[in-house]
Design a protein around this motif. Structure first.
Motif, short mmCIF file in Angstrom:
data_model
loop_
_atom_site.label_atom_id
_atom_site.label_comp_id
_atom_site.label_asym_id
_atom_site.label_seq_id
_atom_site.Cartn_x
_atom_site.Cartn_y
_atom_site.Cartn_z
N GLY A 1 50.11 46.82 50.31
CA GLY A 1 50.00 47.46 51.54
C GLY A 1 50.07 46.23 52.62
N VAL A 2 50.02 44.80 52.21
CA VAL A 2 49.80 43.97 53.23
C VAL A 2 51.09 43.41 53.61
CG1 VAL A 2 49.27 41.55 53.30
CG2 VAL A 2 47.68 43.10 52.22
N SER A 3 51.48 43.33 54.95
CA SER A 3 52.51 42.87 55.74
C SER A 3 52.04 41.83 56.75
CB SER A 3 53.63 43.84 55.92
OG SER A 3 53.02 44.64 57.11
N ALA A 4 52.95 41.03 57.23
CA ALA A 4 52.85 40.44 58.39
C ALA A 4 52.64 41.21 59.62
CB ALA A 4 53.71 39.47 58.61
N ARG A 5 53.60 42.30 59.44
CA ARG A 5 53.63 43.21 60.92
C ARG A 5 52.27 43.96 61.14
NH1 ARG A 5 58.16 43.42 63.33
NH2 ARG A 5 60.22 42.37 62.63
N LYS A 6 51.64 44.28 59.70
CA LYS A 6 50.39 45.17 59.84
C LYS A 6 49.28 44.35 59.99
CE LYS A 6 51.61 48.86 56.44
NZ LYS A 6 51.06 49.15 55.04
N ILE A 7 49.15 43.17 59.53
CA ILE A 7 48.01 42.04 60.25
C ILE A 7 48.23 41.77 61.73
CG2 ILE A 7 47.21 39.73 59.67
CD1 ILE A 7 48.79 39.77 56.90
N ALA A 8 49.47 41.54 62.00
CA ALA A 8 49.52 41.22 63.45
C ALA A 8 49.12 42.41 64.49
CB ALA A 8 51.20 41.28 63.54
N ASP A 9 49.26 43.70 63.80
CA ASP A 9 49.02 44.90 64.65
C ASP A 9 47.55 45.02 64.95
OD1 ASP A 9 51.53 45.66 64.87
OD2 ASP A 9 51.56 47.29 63.30
N MET B 1 53.50 33.99 53.74
CA MET B 1 52.48 35.09 53.38
C MET B 1 51.96 34.32 52.15
SD MET B 1 52.20 37.54 55.47
CE MET B 1 51.44 38.57 54.54
N ASN B 2 52.53 33.76 51.17
CA ASN B 2 51.84 33.36 50.05
C ASN B 2 50.91 32.22 50.17
OD1 ASN B 2 53.18 34.93 48.33
ND2 ASN B 2 54.48 33.51 47.19
N ASP B 3 50.95 31.57 51.13
CA ASP B 3 49.90 30.47 51.89
C ASP B 3 48.72 31.51 52.23
OD1 ASP B 3 48.74 28.21 52.59
OD2 ASP B 3 49.81 28.26 54.54
N VAL C 1 43.21 33.85 51.04
CA VAL C 1 42.32 34.99 50.92
C VAL C 1 41.67 34.61 49.44
CG1 VAL C 1 42.57 37.54 50.25
CG2 VAL C 1 43.84 36.38 52.31
N VAL C 2 42.45 34.33 48.57
CA VAL C 2 41.87 33.87 47.24
C VAL C 2 40.52 32.95 47.47
CG1 VAL C 2 42.26 32.89 45.11
CG2 VAL C 2 43.94 34.33 46.03
N ALA C 3 40.83 31.94 48.06
CA ALA C 3 39.59 31.04 48.20
C ALA C 3 38.59 31.78 49.14
CB ALA C 3 40.40 29.59 49.26
N SER C 4 38.66 32.23 49.81
CA SER C 4 37.64 33.00 50.53
C SER C 4 36.88 33.96 49.85
CB SER C 4 38.28 33.68 52.04
OG SER C 4 37.35 34.58 52.64
N PHE D 1 44.60 38.78 39.76
CA PHE D 1 45.01 38.49 38.32
C PHE D 1 46.57 39.04 37.89
CE2 PHE D 1 40.33 38.57 37.96
CZ PHE D 1 40.24 37.30 37.30
N PHE D 2 47.13 39.85 38.84
CA PHE D 2 48.23 40.31 38.72
C PHE D 2 49.51 40.10 39.75
CE2 PHE D 2 45.57 42.88 35.91
CZ PHE D 2 46.10 42.67 34.95
N ARG D 3 49.21 39.84 41.02
CA ARG D 3 50.01 39.26 42.00
C ARG D 3 50.49 37.88 41.77
NH1 ARG D 3 52.06 42.22 46.40
NH2 ARG D 3 53.44 40.50 47.67
N ASP D 4 51.79 37.56 41.57
CA ASP D 4 52.22 36.21 41.63
C ASP D 4 52.45 35.53 42.76
OD1 ASP D 4 53.54 33.87 41.12
OD2 ASP D 4 55.21 34.58 40.13
N ILE D 5 51.67 34.79 43.34
CA ILE D 5 51.74 34.05 44.72
C ILE D 5 52.13 32.68 44.64
CG2 ILE D 5 50.41 35.78 46.00
CD1 ILE D 5 48.02 33.77 45.79
N GLY D 6 52.76 32.27 43.59
CA GLY D 6 53.24 30.89 43.38
C GLY D 6 51.87 29.85 43.16
N LEU D 7 52.16 28.68 43.41
CA LEU D 7 51.28 27.58 43.24
C LEU D 7 50.31 27.45 44.68
CD1 LEU D 7 53.40 24.78 41.68
CD2 LEU D 7 51.82 26.44 40.40
N PRO D 8 48.98 27.24 44.33
CA PRO D 8 48.10 27.13 45.76
C PRO D 8 48.71 26.08 46.32
CG PRO D 8 47.06 26.27 43.76
CD PRO D 8 48.22 26.70 43.09
#
Length: 199
Positions: free
Chosen positions: A31-39, A55-57, A62-65, A110-117
């Motif tokens: 449910g996350v998107s840049a537009r929703k966050i910006a709103d 967005m992966n960055d 978010v993972v670190a937090s 554990f299931f979302r692929d967001i590449g390398l940190p």
């Protein structure tokens, strides 16, 4: 003046991370998107990319937090000086309960692929927080066991725990929480039986 701008930039970054984390907890990462966050932040979605590469960055921050949140949650256990097997069971149960209250966060972790940190987070987002604390508990509880044996038992326990959580959060098992907690205790006992003698 430069310091003030840096503080302002960090404050805005943290606000984006907070908004995104709350969206994941409430709705799931899909449910996350840049537009929703910006709103929610009341800004242009393009503003987000002034603070994060993509967005992966943002999701890695978010993972670190979230891992910092978990560390605060388990701070009491971390500060203990003496451990035994019962503490390991408590850790596993509390870890399970934490994600029971935030199942979307578990799926994201554990299931979302967001590449390398990103480089600035590479040393702070792995392994899962439960692993180093479980290792410390096992090192004190299994005196006489080698580091290799302790690492193997730690791996078996954390993998079994995550497997149990996967079944629960994917609705493969519909059990009361107390029954699941009892199952986790039994799982730890069975895995460690060769070195504890079934105690």
């Amino acid at each position: 003046m430069l310091l003030l701008k840096e503080i302002q930039k960090q404050t805005v970054r943290e606000e984006f991370v907070h908004i995104t984390k709350e969206m994941i907890v409430q709705e799931g990462v899909d449910g996350v998107s840049a537009r929703k966050i910006a709103d929610i932040a009341n800004c242009s979605y393009a503003t987000i990319y002034n603070y994060f590469r993509d967005m992966n960055d943002l999701l890695w921050h978010v993972v670190a937090s979230s891992m910092q949140d978990m560390q605060r949650e388990f701070q009491g256990m971390e500060s203990q000086k003496n451990y035994d097997i019962e503490d390991l069971k408590t850790l596993c149960r509390r870890y399970f309960e934490y994600f029971c209250s935030t199942p979307h966060l578990f799926t994201f972790f554990f299931f979302r692929d967001i590449g390398l940190p990103p480089p600035e987070l590479a040393g702070s987002v792995s392994p899962p927080f439960v692993v180093p604390l479980a290792m410390r508990i096992l090192e004190q509880s299994l005196q006489g066991a080698s580091q290799e044996e302790i690492a193997s038992y730690c791996g078996l326990i954390t993998e079994a725990l995550h497997g149990k959580m996967l079944f629960v959060f994917s609705n493969k098992e519909d059990l009361p929480r107390q029954e699941i907690a009892n199952t986790i205790d039994t799982m730890v006992d069975l895995i460690l039986r060769p070195v504890t003698g079934g105690a």
